[in-house]
Design an enzyme around this catalytic site. Structure first.
Site, short mmCIF file in Angstrom:
data_model
loop_
_atom_site.label_atom_id
_atom_site.label_comp_id
_atom_site.label_asym_id
_atom_site.label_seq_id
_atom_site.Cartn_x
_atom_site.Cartn_y
_atom_site.Cartn_z
N PHE A 59 -2.59 -91.75 2.83
CA PHE A 59 -2.42 -92.87 1.91
C PHE A 59 -3.56 -92.84 0.91
O PHE A 59 -4.73 -92.78 1.30
CB PHE A 59 -2.41 -94.20 2.66
N ASP A 86 -11.18 -88.85 0.65
CA ASP A 86 -10.85 -90.25 0.40
C ASP A 86 -11.41 -91.07 1.56
O ASP A 86 -10.85 -91.10 2.65
CB ASP A 86 -9.33 -90.41 0.29
N LYS A 114 -12.64 -100.52 -0.77
CA LYS A 114 -12.53 -101.49 0.33
C LYS A 114 -13.86 -102.16 0.69
O LYS A 114 -14.24 -103.12 0.02
CB LYS A 114 -11.85 -100.83 1.54
C1 LIG Z 1 -6.50 -98.83 0.96
C2 LIG Z 1 -6.61 -97.40 0.66
C3 LIG Z 1 -6.48 -96.91 -0.65
C4 LIG Z 1 -6.08 -97.80 -1.81
O1 LIG Z 1 -7.05 -98.75 -2.10
P1 LIG Z 1 -6.66 -100.00 -3.04
O2 LIG Z 1 -7.96 -100.71 -3.22
O3 LIG Z 1 -5.63 -100.78 -2.28
O4 LIG Z 1 -6.11 -99.45 -4.28
C5 LIG Z 1 -6.69 -95.56 -0.88
N1 LIG Z 1 -7.00 -94.73 0.13
C6 LIG Z 1 -7.14 -95.16 1.40
C7 LIG Z 1 -7.52 -94.19 2.46
C8 LIG Z 1 -6.93 -96.50 1.71
O5 LIG Z 1 -7.01 -96.91 2.97
#
Ligand SMILES: *Cc1c(COP(=O)(O)O)cnc(C)c1O
Length: 415
Positions: A148, A233, A262
């Protein structure tokens, strides 16, 4: 349809509740009936004064708990100085934040954005630009199934969950997906047309799945051999969540680009892309931008978060708390093997994997824990996910474990 009327100033204080959601909001979410109105540390109160133990941290965001005094102070202090200037001027908080992030990591350049998706969007665009400097054909992005990376069209297309791209076609081309933790698949996919490989060191939304050490080491080696960038990420697994400032520090593997968001703002929207100067140079002036990115309020907050979480004693306490939580969860799993088949994850990022007999019922289990005033998350249909604030006390961990024990008993009894 509403007819337009003169705006009643009383509307600013008008009573609202969960039932207004479906009438007013674009239906992208199906929120709980609980509407929290106040938070303090690990606890959330609703309007009726019911108190919930928050083991979600707002999906890995409020890692310092609600209303953390240092973060509040930083926000208040900056709010009285200056909120926004625009990118024609720089500001002190963004430079201090960049200095902190570069001194704590492999990186020596920072781009500040407003979310995880935006941090990844910047990373992927930078990888494409950088790839062009090394050959016109070097444009492909490789990512993992179940991954994700956000909800913009580019990041959702790079993410490995087809349910999130359904209906949004045509999708951007030049993206390949491979099985996570599968070295042979990576070897086959990373050709000399690949500009970057992007991976979560611990997959969050995909089910709380850590990468293996061999896998990240193999990706590093393959990227080096074949001239691709390696992007980690760490939007969910970074900022102390796994007991190190960034999860990749557990692996002895350093990326070329890292994204964080986050927990970086503890609830204030902010994200960042970290990289090296030789890669950052592919973005010339005007190549990328965002109005709010690097604004003083967000950066003052993020700086207070980073300087709290990066303290060795804070990370040491996080690891201790995680040990206590894991010991309790493993005991829970042993007591209910018919319900939970595995405890997995890293540090304070934990998944309780439902046994086959309970497949698809993670959402239902989180609803039950909410009734017991413990907030939990799911990660896919079969995994109950816990992302407690890193500031949780031993007593609060024990309280959560006691509530989970009661929930497991009830869940098994009713099934
Ligand atoms: C939550 C998340 C995102 C997206 O972050 P947003 O602030 O919602 O755009 C991207 N990568 C990972 C691994 C995430 O958990």
């Amino acid at each position: 349809m509403n007819s337009r009327t003169e705006f009643p100033s009383a509307a600013l204080e008008t009573a609202v509740s969960r039932s207004d959601f479906d009438a007013l909001m674009v239906p992208t979410y199906a929120p709980s009936t609980v509407v929290p109105v106040r938070g303090q540390g690990v606890w959330l109160d609703d309007a009726e004064g019911r108190r919930y133990l928050d083991f979600t941290s707002g999906i890995g965001v409020t890692s310092l708990g609600h209303a953390h005094p240092a973060v509040l102070e930083a926000l208040h202090r900056q709010a009285e100085q200056v909120w926004h200037i625009g990118n024609g001027y720089t500001n002190q908080p963004v430079l201090r934040l960049a200095r902190a992030l570069t001194s704590l990591t492999f990186a020596d350049r920072v781009f500040v954005a407003n979310s995880g998706a935006e941090a990844n969007e910047a990373a992927l665009k930078l990888a494409r630009k950088y790839g062009k400097t090394r050959g016109a054909q070097r444009t492909r992005i490789v990512s993992c199934l179940q991954s994700f990376h956000g909800r913009t069209l580019f990041t959702v297309s790079v993410g490995g969950q087809p349910k999130y791209t359904e209906g949004f076609e045509p999708l951007p081309p030049g993206i390949s997906h491979i099985a996570f933790n599968d070295i042979a698949a990576a070897e086959a996919a990373i050709g000399d047309d690949v500009c970057a490989v992007i991976v979560e060191p611990v997959q969050g939304e995909g089910g709380v799945l850590p990468a293996s050490r061999e896998y990240l080491q193999a990706l590093r080696k393959l990227c080096d051999e074949r001239g691709a960038l390696l992007i980690f990420d760490e939007v969910q697994c970074g900022m102390g969540r796994t007991g190190k400032l960034f999860a990749h520090e557990h692996y002895g593997v350093v990326p070329d680009i890292l994204t964080t968001a986050k927990a970086l703002g503890n609830g204030f929207p902010v994200g960042a892309m970290l990289t090296r100067s030789d890669i950052a140079a592919a973005f010339s002036v005007g190549a990328h931008g965002t109005t709010y990115g690097g604004n003083p309020l967000a950066c003052a907050v993020a700086l207070s978060v980073v300087s709290t979480i990066a303290q060795p004693a804070f990370l040491e306490r996080t690891r201790q708390a995680a040990d206590r939580l894991w010991t309790g969860l493993q005991r829970l799993q042993a007591a209910f093997p018919q319900l939970f088949k595995q405890v997995r994850g890293s540090g304070m990022m934990v998944g309780l994997v439902l046994a086959d007999a309970y497949k698809g019922r993670a959402k239902e289990f989180t609803r039950l824990t909410e009734q017991h005033q413990l907030l939990t998350l799911m990660a896919g249909p079969d995994v109950v996910r816990l992302l407690p604030p890193l500031v949780v006390s031993d007593a609060e961990i024990d309280e959560a474990l006691a509530r989970l024990q009661i929930c497991a008993g009830e869940f098994v009894a009713k099934a």
